[in-house]
Design a protein around this motif. Structure first.
Motif, short mmCIF file in Angstrom:
data_model
loop_
_atom_site.label_atom_id
_atom_site.label_comp_id
_atom_site.label_asym_id
_atom_site.label_seq_id
_atom_site.Cartn_x
_atom_site.Cartn_y
_atom_site.Cartn_z
N ALA A 1 -44.76 -4.35 -60.76
CA ALA A 1 -43.80 -4.20 -60.27
C ALA A 1 -43.67 -5.85 -59.69
O ALA A 1 -44.31 -6.47 -59.66
CB ALA A 1 -44.61 -3.72 -58.79
N ALA A 2 -42.13 -5.83 -59.16
CA ALA A 2 -41.75 -7.00 -59.45
C ALA A 2 -41.33 -7.41 -58.76
O ALA A 2 -40.75 -8.47 -57.64
CB ALA A 2 -40.43 -6.55 -60.14
N ASP A 3 -42.12 -6.60 -57.12
CA ASP A 3 -42.31 -7.34 -55.84
C ASP A 3 -43.92 -7.38 -55.59
O ASP A 3 -44.49 -7.28 -54.78
CB ASP A 3 -41.95 -5.84 -54.79
N GLY A 4 -44.45 -8.24 -56.71
CA GLY A 4 -46.23 -8.67 -56.72
C GLY A 4 -45.56 -9.97 -56.10
O GLY A 4 -44.39 -10.42 -55.18
N PRO A 5 -46.85 -10.19 -56.44
CA PRO A 5 -47.40 -11.51 -55.03
C PRO A 5 -46.11 -12.90 -55.88
O PRO A 5 -45.49 -12.68 -56.72
CB PRO A 5 -48.36 -12.90 -56.18
N SER A 6 -46.12 -13.83 -54.14
CA SER A 6 -44.68 -14.31 -55.01
C SER A 6 -44.99 -15.65 -54.89
O SER A 6 -46.55 -16.13 -54.31
CB SER A 6 -44.06 -14.70 -53.52
N PHE A 7 -44.22 -16.78 -56.21
CA PHE A 7 -44.45 -17.93 -56.24
C PHE A 7 -43.41 -19.08 -55.77
O PHE A 7 -42.35 -18.30 -55.93
CB PHE A 7 -45.74 -17.73 -57.63
N LYS A 8 -43.82 -20.33 -55.69
CA LYS A 8 -42.77 -21.17 -55.20
C LYS A 8 -42.11 -21.86 -56.24
O LYS A 8 -40.66 -22.21 -56.44
CB LYS A 8 -43.85 -22.67 -54.03
N THR A 9 -42.89 -21.45 -57.34
CA THR A 9 -41.84 -21.59 -58.55
C THR A 9 -42.19 -21.28 -59.82
O THR A 9 -43.36 -19.98 -60.03
CB THR A 9 -42.64 -23.45 -58.94
N GLN A 10 -41.13 -21.17 -61.09
CA GLN A 10 -41.54 -20.70 -62.47
C GLN A 10 -43.07 -21.50 -62.51
O GLN A 10 -42.93 -20.00 -63.02
CB GLN A 10 -40.13 -21.06 -62.70
N PHE A 11 -42.83 -22.67 -62.73
CA PHE A 11 -44.20 -22.77 -63.28
C PHE A 11 -45.31 -22.14 -62.23
O PHE A 11 -46.29 -21.82 -63.37
CB PHE A 11 -44.15 -24.20 -63.54
N ALA A 12 -45.49 -21.91 -61.63
CA ALA A 12 -46.57 -21.34 -60.94
C ALA A 12 -46.77 -19.87 -60.90
O ALA A 12 -47.39 -19.11 -61.22
CB ALA A 12 -46.40 -21.28 -59.56
N VAL B 1 -43.69 -10.21 -70.63
CA VAL B 1 -44.09 -10.49 -69.15
C VAL B 1 -42.87 -11.00 -68.85
O VAL B 1 -42.41 -12.33 -69.67
CB VAL B 1 -45.62 -11.15 -69.43
N ASP B 2 -42.07 -10.52 -67.61
CA ASP B 2 -40.38 -11.49 -67.23
C ASP B 2 -40.99 -11.95 -66.23
O ASP B 2 -42.18 -11.72 -65.16
CB ASP B 2 -39.89 -9.80 -67.07
N ILE B 3 -40.98 -13.23 -66.38
CA ILE B 3 -40.41 -14.10 -65.42
C ILE B 3 -39.88 -14.20 -64.24
O ILE B 3 -38.66 -13.89 -64.43
CB ILE B 3 -40.98 -15.36 -65.21
N ILE B 4 -39.71 -13.27 -63.31
CA ILE B 4 -38.32 -13.14 -62.07
C ILE B 4 -38.03 -14.00 -61.28
O ILE B 4 -39.09 -14.44 -59.84
CB ILE B 4 -38.92 -11.93 -61.84
N GLN B 5 -37.46 -13.97 -60.31
CA GLN B 5 -37.01 -15.04 -59.14
C GLN B 5 -36.02 -14.11 -58.52
O GLN B 5 -35.05 -13.50 -58.86
CB GLN B 5 -35.55 -16.00 -59.95
N ARG B 6 -36.83 -13.90 -57.29
CA ARG B 6 -36.70 -13.46 -56.38
C ARG B 6 -35.30 -14.15 -55.05
O ARG B 6 -36.32 -15.04 -54.76
CB ARG B 6 -36.91 -12.21 -55.63
N GLY B 7 -34.13 -13.72 -55.18
CA GLY B 7 -33.40 -14.72 -54.31
C GLY B 7 -33.18 -16.43 -54.55
O GLY B 7 -33.23 -16.26 -56.44
N ASP B 8 -33.17 -17.23 -54.14
CA ASP B 8 -32.72 -18.62 -53.73
C ASP B 8 -34.24 -18.97 -53.81
O ASP B 8 -34.48 -20.40 -54.34
CB ASP B 8 -31.55 -18.60 -53.26
N ALA B 9 -35.47 -18.30 -53.10
CA ALA B 9 -36.63 -19.15 -53.20
C ALA B 9 -38.07 -18.64 -53.60
O ALA B 9 -39.09 -19.33 -53.54
CB ALA B 9 -36.55 -18.66 -51.30
N ASP B 10 -37.77 -17.67 -54.10
CA ASP B 10 -39.42 -17.89 -55.47
C ASP B 10 -39.37 -17.00 -55.85
O ASP B 10 -38.04 -16.43 -56.97
CB ASP B 10 -40.28 -17.02 -53.88
N PHE B 11 -40.27 -16.25 -56.62
CA PHE B 11 -41.15 -16.17 -58.07
C PHE B 11 -41.81 -15.09 -58.85
O PHE B 11 -42.90 -15.10 -56.92
CB PHE B 11 -40.74 -17.11 -59.82
#
Length: 76
Positions: A51-62, A21-31
């Motif tokens: 897909a890497a365009d799945g749900p958006s989270f505010k932090t890497q931990f989330a 499972v990859d944790i992905i940072q998209r831009g500067d704002a979300d994961f």
């Protein structure tokens, strides 16, 4: 101006080395996260199962917490 390319900030592999499972940072704002698999007989390498365009989270931990909730083998 183009958006920054998504960046894998963590990759969590199973014991066999066939799933991750990859944790992905998209831009500067979300994961987000994406589940991947690798078939030993296939020279392609890792293939995304989600897909890497799945749900958006505010932090890497989330994103990590959601992946644990959604992908059963992560807690085995």
């Amino acid at each position: 101006m183009t958006a920054p390319k998504p960046l894998v900030v963590a990759s969590l592999e199973d014991d066999t080395g066939d799933r991750c499972v990859d944790i992905i940072q998209r831009g500067d704002a979300d994961f987000t996260y994406a589940e991947c698999r690798r078939d030993p007989e296939d020279s392609h390498g890792w293939r995304r199962l989600s897909a890497a365009d799945g749900p958006s989270f505010k932090t890497q931990f989330a994103a990590y917490s959601a992946a644990i909730r959604d992908i059963p083998w992560l807690i085995d």
